[in-house]
Design a protein around this motif. Structure first.
Motif, PDB file in Angstrom:
ATOM      1  N   ASN A   1       0.801  -1.219   0.000  1.00 18.94           N
ATOM      2  CA  ASN A   1       0.000   0.000   0.000  1.00 18.94           C
ATOM      3  C   ASN A   1       0.835   1.271   0.000  1.00 18.94           C
ATOM      4  OD1 ASN A   1      -2.420  -1.454   0.076  1.00 18.94           O
ATOM      5  ND2 ASN A   1      -2.392  -1.570   2.327  1.00 18.94           N
ATOM      6  N   ALA A   2       2.141   1.129  -0.105  1.00 19.16           N
ATOM      7  CA  ALA A   2       3.009   2.305  -0.014  1.00 19.16           C
ATOM      8  C   ALA A   2       2.802   3.233  -1.209  1.00 19.16           C
ATOM      9  CB  ALA A   2       4.469   1.868   0.061  1.00 19.16           C
ATOM     10  N   ILE A   3       2.842   4.525  -0.931  1.00 18.73           N
ATOM     11  CA  ILE A   3       2.765   5.552  -1.967  1.00 18.73           C
ATOM     12  C   ILE A   3       4.131   6.225  -2.070  1.00 18.73           C
ATOM     13  CG2 ILE A   3       1.695   7.707  -2.689  1.00 18.73           C
ATOM     14  CD1 ILE A   3      -0.137   5.304  -2.879  1.00 18.73           C
ATOM     15  N   ALA A   4       4.687   6.203  -3.261  1.00 20.84           N
ATOM     16  CA  ALA A   4       5.997   6.805  -3.489  1.00 20.84           C
ATOM     17  C   ALA A   4       5.829   8.255  -3.939  1.00 20.84           C
ATOM     18  CB  ALA A   4       6.762   6.025  -4.540  1.00 20.84           C
ATOM     19  N   THR A   5       6.863   9.045  -3.723  1.00 23.47           N
ATOM     20  CA  THR A   5       6.885  10.433  -4.181  1.00 23.47           C
ATOM     21  C   THR A   5       8.157  10.658  -5.001  1.00 23.47           C
ATOM     22  OG1 THR A   5       7.933  11.133  -2.116  1.00 23.47           O
ATOM     23  CG2 THR A   5       5.541  11.316  -2.251  1.00 23.47           C
ATOM     24  N   ALA A   6       8.052  11.506  -5.989  1.00 27.48           N
ATOM     25  CA  ALA A   6       9.208  11.831  -6.828  1.00 27.48           C
ATOM     26  C   ALA A   6       9.127  13.294  -7.223  1.00 27.48           C
ATOM     27  CB  ALA A   6       9.251  10.949  -8.074  1.00 27.48           C
ATOM     28  N   GLY A   7      10.272  13.887  -7.466  1.00 27.41           N
ATOM     29  CA  GLY A   7      10.322  15.281  -7.895  1.00 27.41           C
ATOM     30  C   GLY A   7      11.520  15.529  -8.775  1.00 27.41           C
ATOM     31  N   LYS A   8      11.393  16.503  -9.663  1.00 27.89           N
ATOM     32  CA  LYS A   8      12.472  16.814 -10.598  1.00 27.89           C
ATOM     33  C   LYS A   8      12.496  18.298 -10.915  1.00 27.89           C
ATOM     34  CE  LYS A   8      14.270  15.483 -15.161  1.00 27.89           C
ATOM     35  NZ  LYS A   8      13.992  14.724 -16.397  1.00 27.89           N
ATOM     36  N   LEU A   9      13.695  18.836 -11.039  1.00 25.67           N
ATOM     37  CA  LEU A   9      13.914  20.190 -11.513  1.00 25.67           C
ATOM     38  C   LEU A   9      14.749  20.115 -12.787  1.00 25.67           C
ATOM     39  CD1 LEU A   9      14.752  22.140  -8.222  1.00 25.67           C
ATOM     40  CD2 LEU A   9      12.714  22.435  -9.640  1.00 25.67           C
ATOM     41  N   ASP A  10      14.251  20.733 -13.852  1.00 29.54           N
ATOM     42  CA  ASP A  10      14.968  20.803 -15.128  1.00 29.54           C
ATOM     43  C   ASP A  10      15.468  22.225 -15.330  1.00 29.54           C
ATOM     44  OD1 ASP A  10      14.857  18.268 -16.775  1.00 29.54           O
ATOM     45  OD2 ASP A  10      12.752  18.455 -16.208  1.00 29.54           O
ATOM     46  N   PHE A  11      16.743  22.344 -15.728  1.00 28.93           N
ATOM     47  CA  PHE A  11      17.355  23.652 -15.917  1.00 28.93           C
ATOM     48  C   PHE A  11      17.891  23.767 -17.348  1.00 28.93           C
ATOM     49  CE2 PHE A  11      17.832  22.417 -11.513  1.00 28.93           C
ATOM     50  CZ  PHE A  11      17.414  23.535 -10.807  1.00 28.93           C
ATOM     51  N   THR A  12      17.502  24.815 -18.032  1.00 27.69           N
ATOM     52  CA  THR A  12      18.078  25.183 -19.328  1.00 27.69           C
ATOM     53  C   THR A  12      18.366  26.681 -19.269  1.00 27.69           C
ATOM     54  OG1 THR A  12      15.830  25.444 -20.226  1.00 27.69           O
ATOM     55  CG2 THR A  12      16.951  23.358 -20.649  1.00 27.69           C
ATOM     56  N   PRO A  13      19.434  27.094 -18.585  1.00 24.69           N
ATOM     57  CA  PRO A  13      19.679  28.519 -18.331  1.00 24.69           C
ATOM     58  C   PRO A  13      19.868  29.301 -19.625  1.00 24.69           C
ATOM     59  CG  PRO A  13      21.589  27.186 -17.736  1.00 24.69           C
ATOM     60  CD  PRO A  13      20.482  26.234 -18.012  1.00 24.69           C
ATOM     61  N   PRO A  14      19.111  30.380 -19.823  1.00 20.05           N
ATOM     62  CA  PRO A  14      19.229  31.177 -21.052  1.00 20.05           C
ATOM     63  C   PRO A  14      20.619  31.775 -21.242  1.00 20.05           C
ATOM     64  CG  PRO A  14      17.237  31.746 -19.823  1.00 20.05           C
ATOM     65  CD  PRO A  14      18.061  30.896 -18.923  1.00 20.05           C
TER      66      PRO A  14
ATOM     67  N   ALA B   1      14.693  13.126  -7.540  1.00 22.53           N
ATOM     68  CA  ALA B   1      14.738  12.225  -6.396  1.00 22.53           C
ATOM     69  C   ALA B   1      13.442  11.420  -6.337  1.00 22.53           C
ATOM     70  CB  ALA B   1      14.933  12.997  -5.094  1.00 22.53           C
ATOM     71  N   TYR B   2      13.551  10.229  -5.756  1.00 23.31           N
ATOM     72  CA  TYR B   2      12.414   9.321  -5.601  1.00 23.31           C
ATOM     73  C   TYR B   2      12.507   8.700  -4.214  1.00 23.31           C
ATOM     74  CZ  TYR B   2       9.582   5.056  -6.346  1.00 23.31           C
ATOM     75  OH  TYR B   2       8.660   4.039  -6.250  1.00 23.31           O
ATOM     76  N   TYR B   3      11.347   8.571  -3.528  1.00 28.38           N
ATOM     77  CA  TYR B   3      11.338   7.954  -2.192  1.00 28.38           C
ATOM     78  C   TYR B   3      10.072   7.133  -2.009  1.00 28.38           C
ATOM     79  CZ  TYR B   3      10.904   7.315   2.831  1.00 28.38           C
ATOM     80  OH  TYR B   3      10.743   6.758   4.062  1.00 28.38           O
ATOM     81  N   THR B   4      10.257   5.931  -1.477  1.00 26.27           N
ATOM     82  CA  THR B   4       9.121   5.118  -1.045  1.00 26.27           C
ATOM     83  C   THR B   4       9.388   4.611   0.362  1.00 26.27           C
ATOM     84  OG1 THR B   4       7.826   3.109  -1.444  1.00 26.27           O
ATOM     85  CG2 THR B   4      10.118   3.086  -2.193  1.00 26.27           C
ATOM     86  N   PRO B   5       8.383   4.644   1.232  1.00 27.75           N
ATOM     87  CA  PRO B   5       8.603   4.188   2.614  1.00 27.75           C
ATOM     88  C   PRO B   5       8.727   2.681   2.742  1.00 27.75           C
ATOM     89  CG  PRO B   5       6.315   4.827   2.294  1.00 27.75           C
ATOM     90  CD  PRO B   5       7.031   5.208   1.042  1.00 27.75           C
ATOM     91  N   ASN B   6       8.321   1.937   1.698  1.00 24.96           N
ATOM     92  CA  ASN B   6       8.382   0.479   1.823  1.00 24.96           C
ATOM     93  C   ASN B   6       8.370  -0.180   0.447  1.00 24.96           C
ATOM     94  OD1 ASN B   6       8.331  -2.116   2.938  1.00 24.96           O
ATOM     95  ND2 ASN B   6       6.093  -2.182   2.876  1.00 24.96           N
ATOM     96  N   THR B   7       9.293  -1.106   0.237  1.00 26.55           N
ATOM     97  CA  THR B   7       9.328  -1.905  -0.990  1.00 26.55           C
ATOM     98  C   THR B   7       8.943  -3.362  -0.747  1.00 26.55           C
ATOM     99  OG1 THR B   7      11.664  -2.507  -0.698  1.00 26.55           O
ATOM    100  CG2 THR B   7      11.191  -0.454  -1.898  1.00 26.55           C
ATOM    101  N   THR B   8       8.723  -3.739   0.496  1.00 28.55           N
ATOM    102  CA  THR B   8       8.453  -5.138   0.831  1.00 28.55           C
ATOM    103  C   THR B   8       7.013  -5.525   0.482  1.00 28.55           C
ATOM    104  OG1 THR B   8      10.016  -4.979   2.666  1.00 28.55           O
ATOM    105  CG2 THR B   8       8.512  -6.864   2.676  1.00 28.55           C
ATOM    106  N   PRO B   9       6.817  -6.574  -0.306  1.00 33.48           N
ATOM    107  CA  PRO B   9       5.448  -7.006  -0.636  1.00 33.48           C
ATOM    108  C   PRO B   9       4.754  -7.639   0.570  1.00 33.48           C
ATOM    109  CG  PRO B   9       7.087  -7.896  -2.181  1.00 33.48           C
ATOM    110  CD  PRO B   9       7.840  -7.354  -1.016  1.00 33.48           C
TER     111      PRO B   9
END
Length: 524
Positions: free
Chosen positions: A329-342, A353-361
């Motif tokens: 039942n774990a819900i994972a979270t992920a986030g990303k920042l993309d940079f293309t500086p002018p 980054a990615y994080y899940t509190p549990n990977t165990t089935p």
């Protein structure tokens, strides 16, 4: 005279002045002749197309010449010619991604189409659809060549693989509601067929609806989406990388194509900075067949294969996408920042980054049947792509780190196999250099050759082993890759590739998995 011009002429008959009518007719003929001459010049030209047909002239109404075609037919022909001529023969890395999605066009918008809404997924397809708002793109790759087979003692074997054909239907339901899908056929089939010798799959790789609210905030409704980690996971079309196979970091540490049930928000923070935040079903430490799962959506009581191990990293840990068969039942979270500086043209980089509190089935256990507890997982990625201005040089680099909350609860450390054990962390890094060499006009297109070299190191078996297994890995999880090759782009939509790869690891028997491969890839 063209049919459209005759229609225009008929409309002018009602005008009171014949002299005025004749003047208009002569002006119309002059415009048509001038445009036809321009079109012939563009088709025959061998120089760079940019000075002949600037992008702005193809897509910006305010900058169109006063001598625009007098009929819809003429206008469309000329705009399409300008659009095609303005297509930059540039490497995929130079084009900054317009949105955190897998599909990114290598061409400007078609004539008459509005520019992509900032932060939205561009509409694909190279020609107008008969259904307004609908377009269908595609990408795929066909591979062939020779490679060593470790299971055959390193024997060289040749082969062929129609690896994938992917269809990309996109429909603009409205200006602010966009439907996206990605339908993939792999290995020339939809299942095993002894008569036709097919052994492939058909699957939905992406399926979601975007609600475009504003540049800074848009919502991707729940569906199947790509985890926003790294560049290649979201931009994995064969024209986006130069080797025959995807870069090594995306074959385990990042389980590309990493698709999950998910929902997200995304947008543009400021010029050159985009973000995406996602919630999704967690990856699972379960790598066995779908049918082995019990009706209780748990691991089976007998033997089952680990989803995370020291030989394949996270390659088999992606959650299932259908039938409510996720194993925790774990819900994972992920986030990303993309940079293309002018202020640094040619540079693109990202952190994610990615994080899940549990990977165990549910029901996970060791070889003796003892239940395994929870274990969290954290993944971090940083990458860059830099096409050095006014030079043929392109540089790429990436670093990936994976940390486990409690490796003692990982199935690989408790499955009776000491060779696939997992430590407390995994990591890998790569560096690549490529050179863009124009080949001139061949078959009426501007060809480009891109020789490259990439070095990759991965360590899936660092210190910190724990569990019931003997901690005696062979070292096969510590691997070096030397990848040398050539990618030739007849157009930005087609690539011809040849790659030689030498693989080394710390296994006393050796990696025995070198390869010399060729490929044809496309994306349109």
């Amino acid at each position: 005279m063209r049919a459209g011009d005759e229609a225009k002429l008929s409309a002018l008959v009602a005008q009171p002045s014949n002299e005025e009518l004749i003047k208009k007719l002569l002006a119309m003929e002059q415009r048509v002749q001038a445009l036809e001459k321009q079109l012939k010049q563009k088709q025959a030209a061998s120089a760079s197309p940019a000075p002949q047909a600037p992008k702005a002239a193809a897509s910006t109404p305010e900058t169109k010449s006063a001598a625009a075609p007098a009929t819809p037919v003429d206008k469309t022909q000329m705009d399409i010619a300008k659009w095609a001529a303005a297509a930059p023969v540039l490497p995929p890395s130079v084009t900054a991604p317009a949105a955190p999605t897998a599909q990114q066009p290598l061409l400007p918008p078609l004539p008459g189409e509005p520019a992509a809404v900032p932060g939205s997924k561009p509409i694909l397809g190279v020609m107008d659809s008969p259904v307004a708002g609908l377009s269908i793109g595609a990408y795929g790759e066909i591979k062939y060549g020779w490679r060593q087979n470790p299971a055959a003692g390193g024997q060289w074997q040749n082969g062929f693989d129609a690896h994938r054909l992917v269809l990309l239907p996109t429909y603009a339901i409205s200006d602010n509601i966009i439907f996206n899908a990605e339908i993939e056929f792999e290995h020339a089939g939809t299942g095993f067929d002894a008569d036709d010798k097919l052994h492939g799959t058909a699957e939905i790789e992406q399926l979601f609806v975007d609600f475009l609210i504003m540049d800074q905030l848009n919502w991707r409704a729940p569906g199947i989406d790509l985890v926003p980690v790294g560049y290649i996971n979201q931009h994995h079309e064969p024209t986006q990388f130069y080797s025959v196979n995807r870069p090594e970091l995306y074959n385990g540490l990042i389980p590309s194509t990493w698709k999950v049930p998910a929902s997200s928000i995304y947008g543009t923070i400021t010029d050159g900075i985009k973000y995406q935040l996602q919630v999704s079903s967690s990856i699972e430490d379960f790598g066995d067949d779908f049918g082995v799962r019990t009706d209780a959506n748990s691991a089976p009581p007998g033997f089952y294969v680990a989803g995370i191990d020291g030989l394949n990293a996270l390659a088999f840990s992606r959650p299932v996408l259908g039938d409510f068969r996720q194993l925790n039942n774990a819900i994972a979270t992920a986030g990303k920042l993309d940079f293309t500086p002018p202020f640094l043209p040619g540079l693109g980089w990202s952190v994610s980054a990615y994080y899940t509190p549990n990977t165990t089935p549910r029901g996970a256990h060791d070889e003796m049947g003892n239940l395994l507890g929870n274990s969290s997982l954290t993944l971090f990625d940083a990458e860059f792509r830099y096409r050095v201005p006014k030079t043929p040089v392109e540089l790429r680099g990436e670093y990936v780190y994976v940390g486990f909350g409690n490796p003692a609860n990982l199935r690989a450390n408790n499955d009776g196999d000491p060779t696939n054990n997992v430590g407390r962390t995994m990591y890998g890094y790569s560096g690549e250099i490529a050179f863009h060499i124009p080949l001139g006009t061949i078959l009426k297109t501007e060809w480009e050759a891109v020789p490259f070299y990439r070095y990759t190191y991965q360590n899936f078996q660092t210190a910190g082993f724990a569990g019931t297994d003997d901690n005696t890995p062979t070292g096969a999880g510590q691997t070096q890759f030397h990848t040398l090759g050539l990618a030739v782009f007849p157009t930005p939509r087609i690539v011809l590739k040849a790659t030689y790869q030498h693989v080394k690891n710390n296994d006393p028997l050796g990696a025995l998995s070198d390869s010399f491969l060729g490929a044809v890839g496309f994306f349109f």
